[in-house]
Motif scaffolding. Structure first.
Motif, PDB file in Angstrom:
ATOM      1  N   PRO A  28       0.766  -1.309  -0.009  1.00  0.00           N
ATOM      2  CA  PRO A  28       0.045   0.104  -0.089  1.00  0.00           C
ATOM      3  C   PRO A  28       0.776   1.175   0.185  1.00  0.00           C
ATOM      4  N   GLY A  29       0.500   2.196  -0.881  1.00  0.00           N
ATOM      5  CA  GLY A  29       1.371   3.391  -0.912  1.00  0.00           C
ATOM      6  C   GLY A  29       2.395   3.705  -2.044  1.00  0.00           C
ATOM      7  N   ALA A  30       2.902   2.367  -2.293  1.00  0.00           N
ATOM      8  CA  ALA A  30       4.112   2.117  -3.268  1.00  0.00           C
ATOM      9  C   ALA A  30       3.797   2.598  -4.717  1.00  0.00           C
ATOM     10  N   THR A  31       5.029   3.123  -5.113  1.00  0.00           N
ATOM     11  CA  THR A  31       4.708   3.819  -6.794  1.00  0.00           C
ATOM     12  C   THR A  31       6.115   3.135  -7.159  1.00  0.00           C
ATOM     13  N   LEU A  32       6.165   3.203  -8.612  1.00  0.00           N
ATOM     14  CA  LEU A  32       7.050   3.119  -9.626  1.00  0.00           C
ATOM     15  C   LEU A  32       7.224   4.278 -10.458  1.00  0.00           C
ATOM     16  N   PRO A  33       8.311   4.944 -10.723  1.00  0.00           N
ATOM     17  CA  PRO A  33       8.400   6.166 -11.584  1.00  0.00           C
ATOM     18  C   PRO A  33       8.373   5.879 -12.844  1.00  0.00           C
ATOM     19  N   PRO A  34       8.055   6.831 -13.671  1.00  0.00           N
ATOM     20  CA  PRO A  34       8.003   6.628 -15.090  1.00  0.00           C
ATOM     21  C   PRO A  34       9.433   5.879 -15.673  1.00  0.00           C
ATOM     22  N   LEU A  75       3.136   4.404 -11.737  1.00  0.00           N
ATOM     23  CA  LEU A  75       2.284   3.055 -11.438  1.00  0.00           C
ATOM     24  C   LEU A  75       2.172   3.595  -9.644  1.00  0.00           C
ATOM     25  N   GLY A  76       0.884   3.239  -9.186  1.00  0.00           N
ATOM     26  CA  GLY A  76       0.940   3.324  -7.743  1.00  0.00           C
ATOM     27  C   GLY A  76      -0.164   2.583  -7.365  1.00  0.00           C
ATOM     28  N   THR A  77      -0.390   2.631  -6.004  1.00  0.00           N
ATOM     29  CA  THR A  77      -1.519   1.784  -5.552  1.00  0.00           C
ATOM     30  C   THR A  77      -1.730   2.448  -3.899  1.00  0.00           C
ATOM     31  N   ASP A  78      -2.712   2.722  -3.646  1.00  0.00           N
ATOM     32  CA  ASP A  78      -3.199   2.906  -2.363  1.00  0.00           C
ATOM     33  C   ASP A  78      -3.667   1.957  -1.637  1.00  0.00           C
TER      34      ASP A  78
END
Length: 97
Positions: A28-34, A75-78
């Motif tokens: 939860p809360g992780a992101t991958l940059p462009p 890319l991300g997710t809550d």
């Protein structure tokens, strides 16, 4: 499962000629940059919800295609998410900080 990015783990299922089938598990809360991919990348959300850029959100069973060479939005997710991907894993040099 191996660490891939902050809050993201990877499990490679198969590799053939530079194309991989793999799972990513995002906390939860992780992101991958462009980033960019040298091959088309297909993505299916298995669990959770995945946000692509600022306008697209994909739930379980949802599909997303990132074309070869195109800039892949953040890319991300809550909620956290597990996704299946087929394409080329972005290497550190391909992720744009």
């Amino acid at each position: 499962w191996q660490p891939f990015w902050d809050g993201v783990a990877i499990k490679v299922l198969r590799e053939h000629d530079g194309v991989l089938s793999y799972l990513l598990r995002l906390a939860p809360g992780a992101t991958l940059p462009p980033h960019r991919h040298p091959h088309d990348e297909e993505c299916v959300v298995l669990e959770g919800r995945l946000r692509v850029g600022s306008t697209t959100e994909i739930g379980p069973g949802g599909y997303h295609l990132a074309h070869r060479g195109a800039l892949h939005a953040t890319l991300g997710t809550d909620t956290g998410a597990t996704i299946f991907l087929r394409g080329a894993v972005p290497e550190t040099g391909q992720i744009l900080d």
